[in-house]
Design a protein around this motif. Structure first.
Motif, PDB file in Angstrom:
ATOM      1  N   UNK A  56      59.839  84.076 -15.417  1.00 33.59           N
ATOM      2  CA  UNK A  56      59.274  85.386 -15.108  1.00 33.59           C
ATOM      3  C   UNK A  56      58.249  85.742 -16.187  1.00 33.59           C
ATOM      4  N   UNK A  57      57.313  86.647 -15.886  1.00 36.80           N
ATOM      5  CA  UNK A  57      56.343  87.047 -16.913  1.00 36.80           C
ATOM      6  C   UNK A  57      57.023  87.816 -18.046  1.00 36.80           C
ATOM      7  N   UNK A  58      56.488  87.657 -19.247  1.00 37.59           N
ATOM      8  CA  UNK A  58      56.923  88.465 -20.381  1.00 37.59           C
ATOM      9  C   UNK A  58      56.323  89.862 -20.229  1.00 37.59           C
ATOM     10  N   UNK A  59      57.158  90.892 -20.314  1.00 36.34           N
ATOM     11  CA  UNK A  59      56.709  92.278 -20.209  1.00 36.34           C
ATOM     12  C   UNK A  59      56.765  92.923 -21.594  1.00 36.34           C
ATOM     13  N   UNK A  60      55.648  93.527 -21.997  1.00 31.52           N
ATOM     14  CA  UNK A  60      55.576  94.218 -23.275  1.00 31.52           C
ATOM     15  C   UNK A  60      55.746  95.718 -23.036  1.00 31.52           C
ATOM     16  N   UNK A  61      56.697  96.338 -23.713  1.00 26.62           N
ATOM     17  CA  UNK A  61      56.958  97.773 -23.570  1.00 26.62           C
ATOM     18  C   UNK A  61      55.851  98.574 -24.259  1.00 26.62           C
ATOM     19  N   UNK A  62      55.562  99.784 -23.769  1.00 24.44           N
ATOM     20  CA  UNK A  62      54.491 100.597 -24.363  1.00 24.44           C
ATOM     21  C   UNK A  62      54.621 100.787 -25.869  1.00 24.44           C
ATOM     22  N   UNK A  63      55.844 100.946 -26.359  1.00 28.33           N
ATOM     23  CA  UNK A  63      56.021 101.153 -27.799  1.00 28.33           C
ATOM     24  C   UNK A  63      55.686  99.911 -28.623  1.00 28.33           C
ATOM     25  N   UNK A  64      55.517  98.771 -27.943  1.00 25.84           N
ATOM     26  CA  UNK A  64      55.186  97.518 -28.641  1.00 25.84           C
ATOM     27  C   UNK A  64      53.745  97.073 -28.406  1.00 25.84           C
TER      28      UNK A  64
END
Length: 253
Positions: free
Chosen positions: A174-182
């Motif tokens: 699955x794609x790596x998802x980056x959270x807004x805080x990161x």
């Protein structure tokens, strides 16, 4: 693997989500495929004096990564994904991991569950999107490839990781998802070395995405209408007998 995704939103929503000023207009796209232009978010060169906003910019790149050392693109495989577990040390992605990390806006992606030999039939397509809706940021890499005649092409790839348990029932990546805080840490290639952001390259939480069965209309790049998002009953019906016909459309699946 992530071989198709969508960005079904407005420029204003993208600009607000990523902290960008003056994002140019663009159409919603429901079936983004390899070799097509994709929107990426990069860290800007300089901060505006007196501004507290992130210094981020949006640009278009070709989905299909080309390392700078490639001589002939026709003889190099199409790299639409990079495995996060090995990207730091892999020759193709090492420089981009250190210097050119990007965010790729999306509102969902597509994956296919392949039938087992016992089940038979054809693959079932799924639209995978955040349960709460809205925009997600895939971790990405970009590289500007220069040809012998001096022309340049900006290219990119989506980083993937081992799927979480829920998505793992249909595919192992699955794609790596980056959270807004990161966002800032991921985009900061000046002070954050690859090993410093390695902890961000992980699967999303189990309850982050929902998986909706959709028809095989999404299989064809030419199908870009809203009907490709319509839910269908999940099925693994026997595949129809192939038709000996060439419609001029390359298939990736």
């Amino acid at each position: 693997m992530c071989g198709r995704f969508n960005l079904n939103t407005t420029p204003e929503e993208v600009a607000d989500h990523f902290g960008i000023i003056g994002l140019e207009d663009f159409p919603a796209r429901l079936n983004i495929a390899p070799t097509q232009p994709i929107l990426v978010i990069v860290e800007g060169e300089r901060q505006e004096p007196g501004s507290n906003l992130p210094n981020r910019q949006a640009m278009l790149v070709r989905w299909g990564f080309l390392p700078g050392w490639v001589k002939n693109p026709k003889e190099f495989p199409l790299l639409i994904n990079a495995r996060s577990e090995t990207a730091i040390g892999k020759a193709s992605f090492r420089a981009a991991m250190r210097h050119r990390r990007v965010l790729i806006p999306a509102t969902g992606f597509y994956e296919w569950r392949r039938p087992t030999k016992e089940e038979g039939g054809k693959a079932q397509a799924f639209h995978i999107k955040p349960k709460r809706g809205g925009i997600v940021a895939f971790a990405g890499l970009m590289e500007t490839w220069s040809s012998a005649d001096g022309s340049e092409v900006d290219t990119g790839a989506i980083l993937t990781t081992s799927a979480n348990r829920s998505i793992g029932r249909i595919h192992d990546r699955m794609p790596v998802v980056i959270a807004p805080e990161d966002f800032s840490r991921w985009l900061d290639c000046k002070t954050q070395e690859p090993r410093a952001v390695k902890d961000l390259m992980k699967a999303a939480d189990e309850d982050f995405f929902e998986m909706i069965p959709v028809s095989d209309k999404v299989n064809k790049v030419a199908n870009t209408g809203a009907d490709i998002l319509e839910p269908v009953a999940e099925t693994l019906a026997p595949a129809s007998k192939p038709v000996a016909k060439d419609d001029g459309q390359m298939s990736l699946f």
